[in-house]
Enzyme design. Sequence first.
Site, PDB file in Angstrom:
ATOM      1  N   LEU A  59      40.639  28.358  59.246  1.00  0.00           N
ATOM      2  CA  LEU A  59      40.461  28.088  57.819  1.00  0.00           C
ATOM      3  C   LEU A  59      39.886  29.357  57.224  1.00  0.00           C
ATOM      4  CD1 LEU A  59      40.178  26.165  55.339  1.00  0.00           C
ATOM      5  CD2 LEU A  59      37.977  25.465  56.268  1.00  0.00           C
ATOM      6  N   SER A  60      40.601  29.974  56.294  1.00  0.00           N
ATOM      7  CA  SER A  60      40.211  31.286  55.793  1.00  0.00           C
ATOM      8  C   SER A  60      38.830  31.269  55.144  1.00  0.00           C
ATOM      9  CB  SER A  60      41.239  31.794  54.769  1.00  0.00           C
ATOM     10  OG  SER A  60      42.460  32.067  55.392  1.00  0.00           O
ATOM     11  N   GLN A  61      38.158  32.406  55.241  1.00  0.00           N
ATOM     12  CA  GLN A  61      36.870  32.597  54.574  1.00  0.00           C
ATOM     13  C   GLN A  61      37.023  32.345  53.074  1.00  0.00           C
ATOM     14  OE1 GLN A  61      35.715  36.672  54.714  1.00  0.00           O
ATOM     15  NE2 GLN A  61      33.689  36.341  53.812  1.00  0.00           N
TER      16      GLN A  61
END
Length: 213
Positions: A59-61
């Site tokens: 899950l991207s930053q």
Amino acid sequence: MTSQRTRQRLVQRLSDQGVTDLQVLDVIADTPRHIFLDEALSHRAYEDTALPIGYGQTLSQPYIVARMTEVLLGAAGKLDKVLEIGTGSGYQTTILAQLVKQVYSVERIKPLQDKARERLRKLGLRNVELKYADGNFGWPDRGPYDGIISCAAPREVPQELLNQLAPNGVLVIPVGGDTQELRMVIRDGDSDEFISRVLEGAKFVPMLSGTAR
């Protein structure tokens, strides 16, 4: 964990890092990031960090989601149709769907796509179409696109994605191997010329070929 105060602390961190688009910040504040994670990690949902979602994906930053979205919104004249490469958890998809007219999102890992589809349904987002396919080839049948965002890093910008940009369309994509850079590429009118600009360093999962079940 999911309180508005917790979410506002995240938004303040993004603002402190230079994200200025108020629409983007508002959407991130209003989006329940914890639902995009397994329960064991949901207590970390509002940290400004990438988190694992299985299958070697993350899950991207929040900062990079906000930054890429802000760049796309700021550079594109209109955003009626946006292509996303790498649906993943569906978080970036959800942020985009609240800011543009129509999102088309491609994912190569079927179980991730299935989970993302269910989350989008629960959130009531009806302006998203999903496709199970190799993201290197985009989704030509639905193009051309006013904007394209890639959530995985190829070693070079795929020509197929450039071909699917509308006149003056904008591609935001991480590029590289061990060392990556986030780039913005703009199609110069309806020509086959592209203007590329490096935005900052990046760290994304690699863009792989093929599909996986």
